[in-house]
Design an enzyme around this catalytic site. Structure first.
Site, PDB file in Angstrom:
ATOM      1  N   GLY A  64      -3.617  11.455   5.335  1.00 20.69           N
ATOM      2  CA  GLY A  64      -2.583  10.717   5.023  1.00 20.69           C
ATOM      3  C   GLY A  64      -1.201  11.018   5.502  1.00 20.69           C
ATOM      4  O   GLY A  64      -1.162  12.146   6.281  1.00 20.69           O
ATOM      5  N   HIS A 118      -5.813  -1.448   5.349  1.00 17.95           N
ATOM      6  CA  HIS A 118      -5.699  -0.910   6.634  1.00 17.95           C
ATOM      7  C   HIS A 118      -6.783  -0.930   7.459  1.00 17.95           C
ATOM      8  O   HIS A 118      -7.630  -0.246   7.948  1.00 17.95           O
ATOM      9  CB  HIS A 118      -5.511   0.804   6.373  1.00 17.95           C
ATOM     10  N   HIS A 136       0.872  -1.260  -0.099  1.00 20.05           N
ATOM     11  CA  HIS A 136      -0.060   0.132   0.066  1.00 20.05           C
ATOM     12  C   HIS A 136       0.868   1.369  -0.107  1.00 20.05           C
ATOM     13  O   HIS A 136       1.250   1.798   1.094  1.00 20.05           O
ATOM     14  CB  HIS A 136      -0.868  -0.082   1.272  1.00 20.05           C
ATOM     15  N   ARG A 146       1.738   9.029  -6.117  1.00 18.87           N
ATOM     16  CA  ARG A 146       1.377  10.274  -6.523  1.00 18.87           C
ATOM     17  C   ARG A 146       1.574  10.560  -8.021  1.00 18.87           C
ATOM     18  O   ARG A 146       1.219  11.805  -8.580  1.00 18.87           O
ATOM     19  CB  ARG A 146       1.926  11.522  -5.490  1.00 18.87           C
ATOM     20  N   ASN A 195      -5.050   5.778  -6.910  1.00 20.52           N
ATOM     21  CA  ASN A 195      -5.502   7.116  -6.736  1.00 20.52           C
ATOM     22  C   ASN A 195      -4.956   8.219  -7.057  1.00 20.52           C
ATOM     23  O   ASN A 195      -4.735   9.217  -6.698  1.00 20.52           O
ATOM     24  CB  ASN A 195      -6.175   7.146  -5.329  1.00 20.52           C
ATOM     25  N   ASP A 224       0.592   2.566   3.636  1.00 16.23           N
ATOM     26  CA  ASP A 224      -0.223   3.548   3.517  1.00 16.23           C
ATOM     27  C   ASP A 224       0.446   5.096   3.228  1.00 16.23           C
ATOM     28  O   ASP A 224      -0.035   5.843   3.658  1.00 16.23           O
ATOM     29  CB  ASP A 224      -1.677   3.721   4.389  1.00 16.23           C
TER      30      ASP A 224
END
Ligand code: DOR
Length: 427
Positions: free
Chosen positions: A324, A232, A61, A65, A95, A305
């Protein structure tokens, strides 16, 4: 082409089959010799005295970006941070802007991952543009080698669409991963709904926003036979449902992040948005349940994450700042410092089992002759102080600033190349 050989000398090799003091010799990306003095005379000798030597860590995870938010992180800067953290493989979350929801985007990530110091596995979106309305072309992405799909950042809320995604995924033999958060119930809450959100006046999201989606996906996995990976996990209720689903032999797996076994919602009392994350930091009972799940095998993997955000965005008021936290460079040290688990269990959680979930095959963990030379060398007794500024990331949003941790990556070897040597990037 001259072949550079790499020797790893003086350390203790830790594999799923056991520990032994031995040396490794690496050539052309593979381990070519194992034994007393095997590393002697290599072109590059890595000193592993006082260290353990093990297969590179695998992060299920990572938010890299790129494309779209290169001011916060790039595939390259994230990969440098990964190498510093002992990771040799990371799964790049979709994402991005645009989302990784088509073969063209998958190809872009594969290309960006070609010349960086760790393996980058693109994770595909389940739905087009992660909008939760139409399935993305998972089959075409799977043809390019994608083995995991998620809309991470949000969960797939539509029950019928998720059922179809599962049916499709089982036919393809790929894994669906879910960010469990019912959007209506979460209602835009910026932290865990409970004692602290009430005191601080920050809108909260209840544990049930996560748990309802965990419950639904367990039901849909039972219905379809599809494999589901829970991302998560953060609540005691979620951990208990996964424990029961495993006991019922359903095809479920789960990860927990370093922050969900380390920090609680009380951190938010500073109003510092560095502690804002989704799912949110929870109660100390939830932290204890996550730790118990990591110990008893309910949770398969520790994930970072890693979610970089620039200071300009992260320094907004708590309710407006994006969620985040950075994670790649602190994950292993946090696990070694915070968890009262045998070293082999921590390596299982951070390397051996996530490698299987990511589709890297069953032999990751073995450092026998012929294995891929993805290796990290770690001094378990070295202490160091976390500094966001010192990190490779373009962002600084570590919630552990100033914390002293025990356990430090000394060297990382990726595909036979020493990419991090004696605490320095070697690119
Ligand atoms: O805190 C989070 N940040 N949770 C997510 O699910 C997404 C991530 C991000 O992309 O920043």
């Amino acid at each position: 082409m001259n072949t550079v050989t790499v020797g790893i000398r003086g350390g203790e090799v830790v594999e799923p089959t056991g520990r032994r003091r031995t040396e490794l010799l690496i050539s052309e990306g593979r381990i070519v010799d194992v034994g007393d003095n095997a590393g002697e005379g290599a072109d590059v000798v890595l000193d592993a005295s006082g260290c353990f030597v093990t297969s590179g860590l695998v992060d299920l995870h990572t938010h890299m970006r790129e494309p779209g938010r290169e001011e916060a992180e790039t595939v390259h800067t994230a990969a440098v941070g990964a190498a510093r953290g002992g990771f040799t493989t990371v799964c790049a979350m979709p994402n991005t802007t645009p989302a990784i929801d088509s073969p063209a985007l998958v190809r872009d990530i594969l290309r960006l991952g070609e010349n960086v110091p760790c393996r980058v596995l693109p994770v595909g979106a389940i739905t087009k543009d992660r909008a939760g309305r139409e399935l993305a072309p998972m089959g075409e992405m799977a043809d390019l080698g994608v083995t995991m799909f998620t809309d991470d950042g949000t969960g797939v809320a539509d029950n019928a669409l998720m059922r179809r995604a599962m049916e499709y995924a089982s036919g393809l033999g790929v894994t669906l991963a879910q960010h469990c958060e019912d959007p209506a119930l979460a209602g835009g809450g910026a932290m865990h709904e409970g004692e602290w959100s009430a005191r601080l006046g920050i809108p909260g999201q209840p544990a049930e926003a996560e748990e309802l989606m965990v419950m639904r996906d367990i039901a849909l996995s039972r219905l379809t036979g599809a494999r589901i990976h829970f991302q998560h996990l953060s609540t005691a209720g979620s951990v208990e449902m996964v424990r029961r689903a495993r006991a019922a032999r359903l095809a479920v797996s789960a990860e927990a992040t370093t922050h969900h076994f380390t920090l609680t919602h009380a951190e938010c009392r500073t109003f510092d948005p560095v502690f804002k994350v989704h799912p949110p930091l929870r109660t100390s009972d939830d932290v204890a349940a996550v730790r118990a799940g990591l110990a008893d095998g309910t949770i398969d993997a520790i994930a970072t994450d890693h979610a970089p955000h620039t200071p300009e965005t992260k320094d907004l008021p708590f309710d407006q700042a994006p969620p985040g936290m950075l994670g790649l460079e602190t994950a292993l040290a946090l696990a070694l410092t915070e968890l009262d688990l045998p070293l082999e269990r921590i390596l299982d959680l951070m390397s051996w089992t996530p490698a299987r979930i990511a589709g890297l095959g069953d032999d990751h963990g073995s450092l026998a002759v012929g294995s891929r030379a993805d290796i990290c060398v770690v001094d378990p007794n070295d202490t160091w102080t976390v500094s966001g500024r010192a990190m490779a990331s373009r962002s600084r949003n570590t919630p552990y600033e100033g914390r002293t941790l025990t356990g430090r990556v000394r060297h990382t070897v990726y595909a036979g190349r020493p990419v991090f040597v004696d605490g320095e990037d070697n690119l």
